[in-house]
Design an enzyme around this catalytic site. Structure first.
Site, PDB file in Angstrom:
ATOM      1  CB  SER A   1      -7.955  17.222  47.761  1.00  0.00           C
ATOM      2  OG  SER A   1      -7.417  18.522  47.729  1.00  0.00           O
TER       3      SER A   1
ATOM      4  CG  HIS B   1      -9.915  13.405  49.164  1.00  0.00           C
ATOM      5  ND1 HIS B   1     -10.724  13.385  48.045  1.00  0.00           N
ATOM      6  CD2 HIS B   1      -9.749  14.715  49.483  1.00  0.00           C
ATOM      7  CE1 HIS B   1     -11.007  14.630  47.683  1.00  0.00           C
ATOM      8  NE2 HIS B   1     -10.427  15.450  48.548  1.00  0.00           N
TER       9      HIS B   1
ATOM     10  CE  LYS C   1     -14.544  15.890  48.480  1.00  0.00           C
ATOM     11  NZ  LYS C   1     -13.883  16.892  49.291  1.00  0.00           N
TER      12      LYS C   1
END
Ligand code: PLP
Length: 386
Positions: free
Chosen positions: A180, A208, A239
């Site tokens: 990350s 991610h 995200k």
């Protein structure tokens, strides 16, 4: 780390002195490629909204429809009566999207990782974690009371030696798929091969990677073409997918066991149904509109090319996370402030989020950015670093 009533003021003062005190900025706009802060419009390179879906009209319409049909709250744990049709649909949709047999919807990525590791781990187990894993994999390993062995970042040889030496009855390798704060990708095929050789679980955190990696944005499993019943796959909705919550996918028995035993699932209120609807809408959008993931890829390439041309020392990364290591916290804060003056919001990331001496700027790119945005940022970086 413990704090007494009288000791607290001193601890806060120490954070201030060491440039480690955090403050929150108040945004007066939705999340997006441009945000309003203190009356100014800034180009935003600070969010994990990698596909620009956090304020997408299509997702908002899906949420409105769900709100009208199912209301705001789920009212109970999924095992009591909080598992609504919207949640059931979202789990099926996610499993199909990722090519996994079954999926379970958790309240957040943090809760999901704690749930996975405390259910699979225990005093007879050993958990192997990358040094740069996200805090919640780390906390899950600690909370599980397993033997906990950390290996140097993506050091597959070290992981192999540690697995070889392990006497534990149950072995679990846990890793971020995309790290990350560094943006690099874990060598999952080699890790899965090690897990097969040493009969270990492989827990993959794709917070991610989902929506970013893979030809169609299906995440790190699509990127590497991986499937295995010993894999437990976690992806977050907060995200690239523009909502909130998380899924865990895996073999049917694995998911059934989590549903029965994961305390962060069993003893927590089910996600609001409108967030399950947002998840379905986001997955539909990624599937229907391949140009979205392609736009993000273009921005990554353009930003890296511009940095290379200007000598901006960005770490090697093919993902939306593009870090520039600066060292001391004060230096990272100073460069971040210079960029803010020029109209760019780029966060300084400091310990304890990253190791001492590796404070950095973390540039996050989005499909919502224009080519001109990323090229202007590269020029502003070159000027601000001087
Ligand atoms: C953000 C993040 C999480 C936590 O997910 P939330 O849904 O925000 O709780 C877990 N793992 C990684 C790698 C993350 O970056």
């Amino acid at each position: 780390m413990a704090a007494s009533v009288d000791g607290l003021a001193g601890k806060l003062a120490a954070l201030e002195r060491d440039d480690l005190r955090r403050t929150r900025r108040v945004l007066d706009s939705p999340q997006g490629p441009r945000v309003r802060l203190d009356g100014r419009e800034l180009v935003n390179f600070s969010s994990n909204d990698y596909l620009g879906l956090a304020n997408d009209p299509g997702l908002a319409r899906a949420v409105h429809r769900s709100l009208d049909e199912f209301g705001t709250g789920s009212g109970a744990s999924p095992l009591v009566s909080g598992h609504l049709r919207a949640h059931e649909d979202a789990e099926r949709r996610f499993a199909a999207f990722c090519g996994l047999p079954r999926a379970l919807l958790f309240g957040s990525g943090y809760a999901a990782n704690i749930g996975i590791l405390t259910v699979l781990g225990g005093p007879e187990a050993e958990i192997f974690g990358d040094r740069l894993n996200h805090a919640c994999l780390h906390d899950g390993a600690r909370l599980s009371r397993s033997v906990y062995t950390r290996y140097a970042h993506v050091d597959i040889a070290a992981l192999g030696r540690a697995l070889e030496a392990s006497k534990a009855v149950v072995r679990i390798v846990a890793t971020d798929a995309v790290f990350s704060m560094d943006g690099d990708v874990a060598p999952l095929p080699e890790m899965l091969a090690l897990c097969e050789r040493h009969d270990a679980w492989l827990v993959v955190d794709d917070a991610h990677g989902i929506g970013v990696l893979g030809a169609c944005g299906r995440g790190s499993l699509e990127h590497f073409g991986l499937a295995s019943p010993r894999m437990v796959y976690m992806a977050t909705l907060g995200k690239a997918l523009g909502g909130y919550g998380a899924f865990v996918g895996g073999a049917p028995d694995t998911i059934e066991w989590l549903l029965q035993r994961a305390r962060t699932y069993v003893f927590s209120t089910a996600l609001p149904p409108l967030l399950a609807a947002a998840a379905c809408a986001a997955l539909d959008r990624v599937e229907r509109d391949p140009a979205l993931v392609a736009r993000l890829r273009s921005r990554i390439g353009e930003f890296r090319a511009a940095c290379a041309g200007l000598g901006v020392p960005v770490l090697p990364s093919d993902t939306a996370i593009q870090p520039i290591i600066l060292g001391e916290a004060a230096r990272a804060l100073e460069v971040s402030a210079r960029l803010l003056e020029r109209g760019f919001l780029v966060p300084a990331i400091r310990p304890p989020t990253v190791p001492q001496g590796t404070s950095r700027l973390r540039v996050s790119l989005s499909a919502g950015h224009e080519r001109d945005d990323v090229e202007r940022l590269a020029r502003a970086l070159a000027q601000s670093l001087g």
